[in-house]
Motif scaffolding. Structure first.
Motif, PDB file in Angstrom:
ATOM      1  N   LYS A 169       0.851  -1.184   0.000  1.00  0.00           N
ATOM      2  CA  LYS A 169       0.000   0.000   0.000  1.00  0.00           C
ATOM      3  C   LYS A 169       0.890   1.238   0.000  1.00  0.00           C
ATOM      4  O   LYS A 169       1.843   1.340   0.790  1.00  0.00           O
ATOM      5  CB  LYS A 169      -0.926   0.014   1.223  1.00  0.00           C
ATOM      6  CG  LYS A 169      -1.658   1.322   1.474  1.00  0.00           C
ATOM      7  CD  LYS A 169      -2.646   1.669   0.381  1.00  0.00           C
ATOM      8  CE  LYS A 169      -3.326   3.000   0.659  1.00  0.00           C
ATOM      9  NZ  LYS A 169      -4.154   3.447  -0.473  1.00  0.00           N
ATOM     10  N   SER A 170       0.589   2.176  -0.893  1.00  0.00           N
ATOM     11  CA  SER A 170       1.349   3.423  -0.969  1.00  0.00           C
ATOM     12  C   SER A 170       0.421   4.606  -0.808  1.00  0.00           C
ATOM     13  O   SER A 170      -0.744   4.575  -1.239  1.00  0.00           O
ATOM     14  CB  SER A 170       2.082   3.520  -2.313  1.00  0.00           C
ATOM     15  OG  SER A 170       3.041   2.487  -2.446  1.00  0.00           O
ATOM     16  N   TYR A 171       0.937   5.646  -0.172  1.00  0.00           N
ATOM     17  CA  TYR A 171       0.264   6.935  -0.107  1.00  0.00           C
ATOM     18  C   TYR A 171       1.121   7.904  -0.921  1.00  0.00           C
ATOM     19  O   TYR A 171       2.122   8.408  -0.424  1.00  0.00           O
ATOM     20  CB  TYR A 171       0.128   7.414   1.331  1.00  0.00           C
ATOM     21  CG  TYR A 171      -0.751   6.534   2.197  1.00  0.00           C
ATOM     22  CD1 TYR A 171      -2.135   6.632   2.132  1.00  0.00           C
ATOM     23  CD2 TYR A 171      -0.184   5.604   3.071  1.00  0.00           C
ATOM     24  CE1 TYR A 171      -2.944   5.824   2.932  1.00  0.00           C
ATOM     25  CE2 TYR A 171      -0.984   4.798   3.865  1.00  0.00           C
ATOM     26  CZ  TYR A 171      -2.363   4.916   3.793  1.00  0.00           C
ATOM     27  OH  TYR A 171      -3.160   4.110   4.573  1.00  0.00           O
ATOM     28  N   ALA A 208       3.642   2.577   2.440  1.00  0.00           N
ATOM     29  CA  ALA A 208       3.278   2.268   3.823  1.00  0.00           C
ATOM     30  C   ALA A 208       3.457   0.790   4.133  1.00  0.00           C
ATOM     31  O   ALA A 208       3.852   0.427   5.242  1.00  0.00           O
ATOM     32  CB  ALA A 208       1.830   2.685   4.082  1.00  0.00           C
ATOM     33  N   THR A 212      -2.631   0.960   8.907  1.00  0.00           N
ATOM     34  CA  THR A 212      -2.929   0.709   7.493  1.00  0.00           C
ATOM     35  C   THR A 212      -3.269  -0.760   7.278  1.00  0.00           C
ATOM     36  O   THR A 212      -4.238  -1.108   6.585  1.00  0.00           O
ATOM     37  CB  THR A 212      -1.741   1.119   6.611  1.00  0.00           C
ATOM     38  OG1 THR A 212      -1.541   2.525   6.728  1.00  0.00           O
ATOM     39  CG2 THR A 212      -1.990   0.774   5.154  1.00  0.00           C
ATOM     40  N   LEU A 264      -9.975   0.071   3.875  1.00  0.00           N
ATOM     41  CA  LEU A 264      -9.128   0.509   2.765  1.00  0.00           C
ATOM     42  C   LEU A 264      -9.199  -0.531   1.658  1.00  0.00           C
ATOM     43  O   LEU A 264      -8.974  -1.714   1.897  1.00  0.00           O
ATOM     44  CB  LEU A 264      -7.669   0.655   3.221  1.00  0.00           C
ATOM     45  CG  LEU A 264      -7.218   1.983   3.824  1.00  0.00           C
ATOM     46  CD1 LEU A 264      -5.752   1.888   4.228  1.00  0.00           C
ATOM     47  CD2 LEU A 264      -7.429   3.134   2.875  1.00  0.00           C
ATOM     48  N   TYR A 267      -5.317  -1.199  -2.474  1.00  0.00           N
ATOM     49  CA  TYR A 267      -4.067  -1.856  -2.102  1.00  0.00           C
ATOM     50  C   TYR A 267      -3.772  -2.971  -3.104  1.00  0.00           C
ATOM     51  O   TYR A 267      -4.641  -3.376  -3.885  1.00  0.00           O
ATOM     52  CB  TYR A 267      -4.165  -2.440  -0.685  1.00  0.00           C
ATOM     53  CG  TYR A 267      -5.240  -3.494  -0.511  1.00  0.00           C
ATOM     54  CD1 TYR A 267      -4.958  -4.847  -0.717  1.00  0.00           C
ATOM     55  CD2 TYR A 267      -6.535  -3.149  -0.144  1.00  0.00           C
ATOM     56  CE1 TYR A 267      -5.939  -5.814  -0.574  1.00  0.00           C
ATOM     57  CE2 TYR A 267      -7.519  -4.106   0.006  1.00  0.00           C
ATOM     58  CZ  TYR A 267      -7.220  -5.438  -0.212  1.00  0.00           C
ATOM     59  OH  TYR A 267      -8.192  -6.393  -0.071  1.00  0.00           O
TER      60      TYR A 267
END
Length: 302
Positions: A10-12, A17, A43, A52, A55
């Motif tokens: 998972k990236s922001y 992250a 996360t 969420l 991802y």
């Protein structure tokens, strides 16, 4: 398998992250999920709970693919987020009935009455949620996570704001709950992890760096055995300073010494024998244990 994560990333924006993490949790496991702030704990929990969806990778809850059958999977999950979202203008029972009906629970009133008693909310039942102390709001959050009797319980900082008596009550509740559920517990209170959890995962910079039973985690602190010993105050203990049988010897106070040796060498029998020969009664002897907090610092201090 109650929870299975496969290749989760998972990236922001440009910040990653979570970096390709995998783990599996079984029914009946209480797993402490630890890591520094920003390591990826919340996360991960948001992904498992279905909050969420953006991802990479795959999440399965009791064999159900979370992405393909989200509602069916979420029926099996109870989730208490770090920032406990509640409706402050609602009464406790009113709110829990609302949550129970969202899950289409049979006999919701009976179920809510049971969970209110189980969580210890009865003394505050006449209050609106906004009138409750932080500790009781945490209890309400835990009650909503349990009201539909989920198979998987995700708890993000459930001990926040609890006093010592409340900590003990919630700790015992989580232990009892974990006998027939899978519990993933995130907290910064290391003593609670040691008291509650039978497995520990540590995440650091988006990667799982340790995943072991709690007994094995303690062995990561090193292979040194340390004894603290206190003699009767009227005795002469200087013989210890010249002894070569106990490894590294430190004179802490007039009557107190610290003995350190490599590995798991058993020092106590020899120590008792020499103390007897020198007419030095021992009034206190304890072995230093490696605490989870110390191990956590060693593994994440980079």
């Amino acid at each position: 398998m109650s929870i299975t994560l496969t290749n989760i990333s998972k990236s922001y924006g440009k910040q990653k992250a979570l970096n390709n993490i995998d783990f599996t949790l079984q029914e009946g496991e209480i797993c402490g999920f630890l890591g520094p702030n920003g390591a990826g704990k919340s996360t991960t929990m948001k992904i498992i709970s279905g909050c969420l969806t953006d991802y990479q990778g795959e999440v399965n809850i009791c064999g159900i693919n979370l992405r393909k059958q989200p509602l069916k999977a979420k029926e099996l999950i109870g989730y208490l987020p770090e920032h406990n979202p509640l409706y402050p203008d609602m009464y406790i029972k009113e709110y829990l009935l609302y949550v129970a009906r969202l899950y289409h629970i049979d006999k919701p009133v009976q179920r809510v009455n049971n969970i209110v008693e189980q969580i210890g909310l009865i003394p505050e039942m006449t209050k609106r949620i906004g009138q409750l102390s932080k500790g009781y709001r945490q209890r309400v959050g835990l009650a909503q996570a349990l009201v539909h009797d989920p198979k998987v319980l995700i708890l993000d900082e459930p001990m926040s704001g609890l006093d010592p008596n409340q900590l003990e009550e919630i700790r015992n509740l989580i232990i009892q709950t974990g006998k027939n559920k899978t519990v993933l517990l995130s907290t910064h209170i290391m003593q609670e992890v040691e008291a509650i959890c039978d497995r520990v995962m540590i995440i650091h910079q988006g990667k799982i760096i340790t995943d072991k039973p709690i007994q094995e985690i303690r062995s990561l602190a090193g292979d040194e055995t340390v004894l603290f010993i206190r003699f009767a105050p009227w005795t002469n203990t200087e013989w210890l300073s010249t002894s070569t049988a106990f490894g590294r010897v430190i004179h802490l106070t007039a009557d107190t010494w610290q003995l350190s040796s490599a590995g798991s060498v058993e020092q106590r029998t020899a120590l008792f024998n020499q103390a007897f020969e020198h007419h030095c009664p021992i009034i206190e002897l304890k072995t230093e244990e490696h605490h989870l907090e110390e191990i956590f610092r060693q593994l994440t201090n980079s």
